[in-house]
Design an enzyme around this catalytic site. Structure first.
Site, mmCIF file in Angstrom:
data_model
loop_
_atom_site.group_PDB
_atom_site.id
_atom_site.type_symbol
_atom_site.label_atom_id
_atom_site.label_comp_id
_atom_site.label_asym_id
_atom_site.label_seq_id
_atom_site.Cartn_x
_atom_site.Cartn_y
_atom_site.Cartn_z
ATOM 1 N N ARG A 179 0.813 -1.217 0.000
ATOM 2 C CA ARG A 179 0.000 0.000 0.000
ATOM 3 C C ARG A 179 0.849 1.272 0.000
ATOM 4 N NH1 ARG A 179 -2.402 -3.644 -1.313
ATOM 5 N NH2 ARG A 179 -4.326 -4.532 -0.466
ATOM 6 N N SER A 230 -11.185 -1.638 2.975
ATOM 7 C CA SER A 230 -10.466 -1.988 4.205
ATOM 8 C C SER A 230 -9.981 -0.717 4.887
ATOM 9 C CB SER A 230 -9.281 -2.895 3.884
ATOM 10 O OG SER A 230 -9.720 -4.116 3.327
ATOM 11 N N GLU A 300 -5.523 2.756 6.537
ATOM 12 C CA GLU A 300 -5.250 2.670 5.104
ATOM 13 C C GLU A 300 -6.000 3.762 4.349
ATOM 14 O OE1 GLU A 300 -6.466 -0.413 1.588
ATOM 15 O OE2 GLU A 300 -5.334 -1.256 3.265
#
Length: 305
Positions: A179, A230, A300
């Site tokens: 990420r 998420s 995130e």
């Protein structure tokens, strides 16, 4: 600091670049949360996007580029920014012989994976259910089902707002990690598009894998709820959803924001969630998980305010 958004808007209008003053953001992201931004820009071409970004730079205006808004939490007050939406940068070129796909930043990952399958090209099956755009996927090195953008990216094209030039970044220059990419570290870079190297594969096999991935997502994730995907990054050697679940937090809510009963790694908007609801729920999750497991979760989802 005072920004001259009116003069910027007038310049865009003179150049016939579509823009909206005081644009409501709540329906332009998958969380369905957000106030209004000073100016929203909807370029029809890469040239228009570059023109708008360069003009914003000249006026000293803060900008943020958004694709489908699938990994974002917008502040629900007034956001003093120029938000550039890439949704219309959807050109796709597929070279079947070379198994090479070139596309604009606004192309939907779902649509792109479908086009690749129709062309008998595998490698994008992991992306068939990710509700984001190519630009956003490159920005955060999106991934699912064991695959990630870093596995297939050849290069991306970007506008460097500091120099005003368009540059091409090789896969290695992206500094990909979980990420993470160079785009997160260098805010002067705006992704305009990307090229992906895929591989020839029977269409039936590709479609079967896509069906499996789609069904798994439906079975395990709250895909029909308003969320940003998420909410937390995966901690090393574990899963954020599992940790939140073992702490007994499934279904816990603050105002209109709730931890999904289907997957504890998702924070969902039950219909009336505010920005503060989500942040307060996040704080409770972080505190509880740390106290009970010793693990510090990391968000995130990107906050835009």
């Amino acid at each position: 600091m005072s920004f001259d958004f009116d003069a910027f808007f007038e310049k865009l209008d003179a150049r016939q670049i579509k823009a909206v003053r005081n644009f409501a953001l709540d329906k332009s992201n998958t969380f369905h949360i957000g106030g209004a931004c000073a100016v929203a820009v909807f370029p029809k071409t890469e040239l228009e996007l570059c023109d708008a970004a360069r003009l914003a730079e000249e006026y000293g205006l803060p900008i943020k580029v958004i694709g489908k808004g699938s990994n974002c939490l917008f502040y629900d007050g007034f956001i003093e920014k120029v938000i550039i939406f890439t949704r219309d940068l959807c050109e796709v070129t597929i070279d079947g012989a070379e198994a090479l796909v070139k596309c604009g930043a606004g192309v939907s990952l779902v649509a792109l994976s479908r086009m690749a399958a129709d062309a008998g090209l595998g490698g994008l099956e992991f992306a068939c259910g990710i509700p984001g755009s190519v630009g956003g996927a490159v920005y955060m090195n999106a991934g699912a089902h064991g695959g990630a953008i870093s596995d297939i990216l050849v290069c991306s094209r970007a506008l460097d707002t500091e120099s005003g030039e368009i540059v091409t970044l090789s896969a290695q220059e992206h500094g990909f990690d979980y990420r993470k990419s160079v785009y997160m570290q260098r805010e002067n870079l705006i992704c305009l598009g990307a090229s992906f190297k895929l591989f020839g594969s029977p269409k039936s096999e590709i479609e079967e894998k896509m069906r499996e991935n789609t069904q798994k997502r439906r079975d395990t994730q709250p895909i029909d709820a308003f969320s940003a995907g998420s909410y937390f990054k995966r901690p090393e050697g574990d899963a954020a959803g599992r940790l939140i679940d073992v702490c007994g937090l499934k279904g816990y809510s603050v105002g209109g924001a709730c931890i999904s009963q289907k997957h504890a790694g998702f924070v969902v908007n039950q219909g009336n969630a505010t920005f503060d609801d989500v942040i307060r729920l996040e704080d409770h999750i972080l505190k509880t998980v740390y106290e009970q497991t010793g693990v510090t979760l990391q968000r995130e989802v990107e906050i835009i305010r």
